[in-house]
Write an enzyme that holds these catalytic residues in place. Sequence first.
Site: not given
Length: 298
Positions: A40, A184
């Site tokens: 991320s 993610d």
Amino acid sequence: MKKKVGLALGGGGARGLAHVGVLKVLEEEQIPIDYIAGTSMGAIVGAMYAQNPSADALIDRLESFFSSRDYDSLGLKYIVPKNDQNPSFLSQLAQVVAKRIVVNIAQSRMGIIKTRRLSEAVSALIDKGNIQDTRIPFACAATDLNSGQPVLFQKGDIQEAVTISSSIPGFISPSEWDGKLLTDGGVTAPVPVVEVRRMGADIVIGVSVDANHIKPLEEPHVLDIISRVDMIRGKYLSEIQLATADIQLHPQIDAAHWSELLRYQEFIEAGIRETREKLPQIRAIIAQRKSFFKNLFR
């Protein structure tokens, strides 16, 4: 025999900008970084540094981005909590939808930032190219929603891979890739220690940017409780993964919402303080490993 040092940069939205402070200190102290794996925001910062290993250049590029139209177009100012509140992710999402706030101003889409907007932001921060061509070997983590398994990008388009790794569930749509539905990396690899070891690192510096303290819930509703449970689960997984690193860094960051990117200076300073505090430990472990292997092969 030189031992290879790997850096595992965790996810955490705006708090992940503390990674910049970590990199700045390691660079100033001439501690080598042989591999970087990121999740991320850790993937964004890691990719920037892997392409151009200069903390000062990284900070300059971030500052330029935060004053640009690319940043404004993300619409994060509509998400940042008011009055020093730190609402849960799902609670904040519910408020945004309920108030019909337009997060993506240009596209007039309610409640969700379009993947194209995130991709444009990533393109403003990371140069075009392939992952395998970075100056420091780099990889970034994603999660397959169909299998529940982590996915590690080690080759291919670096901008696309980092965009996928940074696609916050619920705000950024997942991406179809090679028969997988990817989101993610923080879902399965909040601190990618195992991943950077697989790249070849002998010594791993793990960096978690999870909030150090959790505020008590006050009169929570259903979404608050669901979100808190999810946050605790993620924090617990992050702590487990961080514990497997040879050196654990956890910058002191409290009460920061994931969207508060304009607090970057505060977060960078937190990363600097934590790394400087742990410098004796970092140097000792690197020296110990070098000494062990030197004696082993005499």
